[in-house]
Design a protein around this motif. Sequence first.
Motif, PDB file in Angstrom:
ATOM      1  N   SER B  81      17.569  -6.492  -9.480  1.00 55.71           N
ATOM      2  CA  SER B  81      17.356  -7.509  -8.777  1.00 55.71           C
ATOM      3  C   SER B  81      16.261  -5.890  -7.469  1.00 55.71           C
ATOM      4  O   SER B  81      15.876  -6.130  -6.732  1.00 55.71           O
ATOM      5  N   ASP B  82      16.780  -5.015  -8.181  1.00 61.03           N
ATOM      6  CA  ASP B  82      15.606  -3.898  -7.197  1.00 61.03           C
ATOM      7  C   ASP B  82      14.410  -3.489  -7.829  1.00 61.03           C
ATOM      8  O   ASP B  82      13.924  -2.606  -6.940  1.00 61.03           O
ATOM      9  N   SER B  83      14.655  -4.274  -9.038  1.00 61.75           N
ATOM     10  CA  SER B  83      13.169  -3.983  -8.945  1.00 61.75           C
ATOM     11  C   SER B  83      11.677  -4.327  -8.566  1.00 61.75           C
ATOM     12  O   SER B  83      12.180  -5.949  -8.030  1.00 61.75           O
ATOM     13  N   ALA B  84      10.913  -3.556  -8.007  1.00 63.38           N
ATOM     14  CA  ALA B  84       9.891  -3.770  -7.345  1.00 63.38           C
ATOM     15  C   ALA B  84       9.072  -2.736  -7.050  1.00 63.38           C
ATOM     16  O   ALA B  84       9.201  -1.337  -7.267  1.00 63.38           O
ATOM     17  N   THR B  85       8.334  -2.752  -5.817  1.00 55.93           N
ATOM     18  CA  THR B  85       6.961  -1.341  -6.003  1.00 55.93           C
ATOM     19  C   THR B  85       8.033  -0.805  -4.102  1.00 55.93           C
ATOM     20  O   THR B  85       7.819  -1.736  -3.489  1.00 55.93           O
ATOM     21  N   TYR B  86       7.930   0.152  -4.041  1.00 59.47           N
ATOM     22  CA  TYR B  86       8.419   0.768  -2.750  1.00 59.47           C
ATOM     23  C   TYR B  86       7.465   1.920  -2.524  1.00 59.47           C
ATOM     24  O   TYR B  86       7.116   2.133  -2.463  1.00 59.47           O
ATOM     25  N   LEU B  87       7.205   0.547  -0.231  1.00 59.42           N
ATOM     26  CA  LEU B  87       6.023   1.246  -0.206  1.00 59.42           C
ATOM     27  C   LEU B  87       6.210   1.926   1.213  1.00 59.42           C
ATOM     28  O   LEU B  87       7.117   1.080   1.597  1.00 59.42           O
ATOM     29  N   CYS B  88       5.801   3.599   1.431  1.00 52.81           N
ATOM     30  CA  CYS B  88       6.466   4.180   1.688  1.00 52.81           C
ATOM     31  C   CYS B  88       4.999   3.470   3.281  1.00 52.81           C
ATOM     32  O   CYS B  88       3.939   3.875   2.955  1.00 52.81           O
ATOM     33  N   VAL B  89       5.987   3.913   4.614  1.00 51.76           N
ATOM     34  CA  VAL B  89       4.906   2.855   5.453  1.00 51.76           C
ATOM     35  C   VAL B  89       4.955   4.314   6.648  1.00 51.76           C
ATOM     36  O   VAL B  89       5.825   4.288   7.409  1.00 51.76           O
ATOM     37  N   VAL B  90       3.261   4.854   7.595  1.00 48.32           N
ATOM     38  CA  VAL B  90       3.818   5.357   8.993  1.00 48.32           C
ATOM     39  C   VAL B  90       3.052   4.564   9.667  1.00 48.32           C
ATOM     40  O   VAL B  90       1.919   3.925   9.614  1.00 48.32           O
ATOM     41  N   ASN B  91       3.289   4.798  10.957  1.00 50.77           N
ATOM     42  CA  ASN B  91       2.331   4.435  12.012  1.00 50.77           C
ATOM     43  C   ASN B  91       1.543   5.786  12.589  1.00 50.77           C
ATOM     44  O   ASN B  91       3.086   6.838  12.750  1.00 50.77           O
ATOM     45  N   PHE B  92       0.797   6.151  12.683  1.00 51.13           N
ATOM     46  CA  PHE B  92       0.404   6.688  13.085  1.00 51.13           C
ATOM     47  C   PHE B  92       0.163   7.127  14.714  1.00 51.13           C
ATOM     48  O   PHE B  92      -0.673   7.725  15.190  1.00 51.13           O
ATOM     49  N   GLY B  93       0.836   5.789  15.629  1.00 49.85           N
ATOM     50  CA  GLY B  93       0.781   6.285  17.015  1.00 49.85           C
ATOM     51  C   GLY B  93      -0.873   6.106  17.355  1.00 49.85           C
ATOM     52  O   GLY B  93      -0.939   6.117  18.563  1.00 49.85           O
ATOM     53  N   ASN B  94      -1.757   5.423  16.578  1.00 44.88           N
ATOM     54  CA  ASN B  94      -3.022   5.094  17.258  1.00 44.88           C
ATOM     55  C   ASN B  94      -3.257   3.585  18.020  1.00 44.88           C
ATOM     56  O   ASN B  94      -1.737   2.863  17.757  1.00 44.88           O
ATOM     57  N   ALA B  95      -4.067   3.878  18.722  1.00 46.45           N
ATOM     58  CA  ALA B  95      -4.089   2.362  19.272  1.00 46.45           C
ATOM     59  C   ALA B  95      -3.773   0.866  18.876  1.00 46.45           C
ATOM     60  O   ALA B  95      -2.870   0.329  19.341  1.00 46.45           O
ATOM     61  N   GLY B  96      -4.423   0.678  17.680  1.00 48.06           N
ATOM     62  CA  GLY B  96      -4.186  -0.776  17.293  1.00 48.06           C
ATOM     63  C   GLY B  96      -2.374  -0.680  17.118  1.00 48.06           C
ATOM     64  O   GLY B  96      -2.073  -1.835  16.520  1.00 48.06           O
ATOM     65  N   ASN B  97      -1.504   0.401  16.807  1.00 46.64           N
ATOM     66  CA  ASN B  97      -0.404   0.588  16.265  1.00 46.64           C
ATOM     67  C   ASN B  97      -0.185  -0.002  14.441  1.00 46.64           C
ATOM     68  O   ASN B  97       0.602  -0.697  14.653  1.00 46.64           O
ATOM     69  N   MET B  98      -1.370   0.011  14.362  1.00 48.38           N
ATOM     70  CA  MET B  98      -1.166  -0.737  13.180  1.00 48.38           C
ATOM     71  C   MET B  98      -0.669   0.369  12.188  1.00 48.38           C
ATOM     72  O   MET B  98      -0.213   1.766  12.157  1.00 48.38           O
ATOM     73  N   LEU B  99      -0.118  -0.074  10.654  1.00 50.01           N
ATOM     74  CA  LEU B  99       0.485   0.902   9.705  1.00 50.01           C
ATOM     75  C   LEU B  99      -0.388   1.515   8.887  1.00 50.01           C
ATOM     76  O   LEU B  99      -0.968   0.377   8.285  1.00 50.01           O
ATOM     77  N   THR B 100      -0.007   1.949   8.678  1.00 50.85           N
ATOM     78  CA  THR B 100      -0.908   2.972   7.041  1.00 50.85           C
ATOM     79  C   THR B 100      -0.034   2.797   5.975  1.00 50.85           C
ATOM     80  O   THR B 100       1.674   3.290   6.257  1.00 50.85           O
ATOM     81  N   PHE B 101       0.259   2.140   4.937  1.00 52.52           N
ATOM     82  CA  PHE B 101       1.006   2.298   3.959  1.00 52.52           C
ATOM     83  C   PHE B 101       0.310   2.933   2.311  1.00 52.52           C
ATOM     84  O   PHE B 101      -0.683   3.168   2.236  1.00 52.52           O
ATOM     85  N   GLY B 102       1.366   3.532   2.153  1.00 48.84           N
ATOM     86  CA  GLY B 102       1.615   4.363   1.034  1.00 48.84           C
ATOM     87  C   GLY B 102       1.077   3.510  -0.215  1.00 48.84           C
ATOM     88  O   GLY B 102       0.961   2.026  -0.156  1.00 48.84           O
ATOM     89  N   GLY B 103       0.623   4.450  -1.340  1.00 52.24           N
ATOM     90  CA  GLY B 103      -0.272   3.173  -2.704  1.00 52.24           C
ATOM     91  C   GLY B 103       1.234   2.712  -2.687  1.00 52.24           C
ATOM     92  O   GLY B 103       0.891   1.543  -3.857  1.00 52.24           O
ATOM     93  N   GLY B 104       2.511   2.784  -3.016  1.00 49.22           N
ATOM     94  CA  GLY B 104       3.795   2.738  -3.395  1.00 49.22           C
ATOM     95  C   GLY B 104       4.277   2.861  -4.985  1.00 49.22           C
ATOM     96  O   GLY B 104       3.836   3.871  -5.770  1.00 49.22           O
ATOM     97  N   THR B 105       5.829   3.529  -5.277  1.00 51.12           N
ATOM     98  CA  THR B 105       6.380   3.704  -5.861  1.00 51.12           C
ATOM     99  C   THR B 105       6.997   2.850  -7.357  1.00 51.12           C
ATOM    100  O   THR B 105       8.448   1.980  -6.134  1.00 51.12           O
ATOM    101  N   ARG B 106       6.817   2.450  -7.861  1.00 52.53           N
ATOM    102  CA  ARG B 106       7.110   1.163  -8.985  1.00 52.53           C
ATOM    103  C   ARG B 106       8.686   1.911  -9.706  1.00 52.53           C
ATOM    104  O   ARG B 106       8.564   2.751 -10.310  1.00 52.53           O
TER     105      ARG B 106
END
Lengths: 118, 111
Positions: B81-106
């Motif tokens: 059940s661990d089979s999935a894509t794992y996404l690394c996510v960073v908040n760069f502290g920009n004004a919108g506080n949006m999250l930046t996603f990596g392309g994922g590791t399958r």
Amino acid sequence: NAGVMQNPRHLVRRRGQEARLRCSPMKGHSHVYWYRQLPEEGLKFMVYLQKENIIDESGMPKERFSAEFPKEGPSILRIQQVVRGDSAAYFCASSSVAGEVANTGELFFGEGSRLTVL
Amino acid sequence: RKEVEQDPGPFNVPEGATVAFNCTYSNSASQSFFWYRQDCRKEPKLLMSVYSSGNEDGRFTAQLNRASQYISLLIRDSKLSDSATYLCVVNFGNAGNMLTFGGGTRLMVKP
């Protein structure tokens, strides 16, 4: 279901047509984010909106794409004159407080709208 | 250079194996870090936050190395059940506080 609701789930358009994707955030959430995911790629930020305001649209293509989040009703992502390269999954996410996202990392995503351009 | 980079994989491992993913990010002023999981044709969901001191949640351990600007995720005793894509996510502290996603590791866990 109080989750983020997106519709349509699947949309097929021919080149040159318009696509409208809708997103209703979770109850009580006033911050909406749109992300695009191309096949076999990661999520790319497009736009961040609060009610009646676009806060950050740095990820939006300059032409053909627009977004709104009116006082009443869902957020809308509009793509005019679609091209094949617009085929992707478009995810909407919401949060209750913008700053909270930075601390908790928790964005609540909808199931996505999958656009196919023929 | 991408802001958040991951090896796309796939990582094919047998059940019970230990597997580790790394992720590098471009901005040393990055504020906060997370791992998300995305099942095939589903929406991403938050798996865990990543703290400077490292943190563990059951079979999952996340670590952050600010000096080298990388984040890791370790999964012990892999389940199917661990089979999935794992996404690394960073908040760069920009004004919108949006999250930046990596392309994922399958990850594909095989019986």
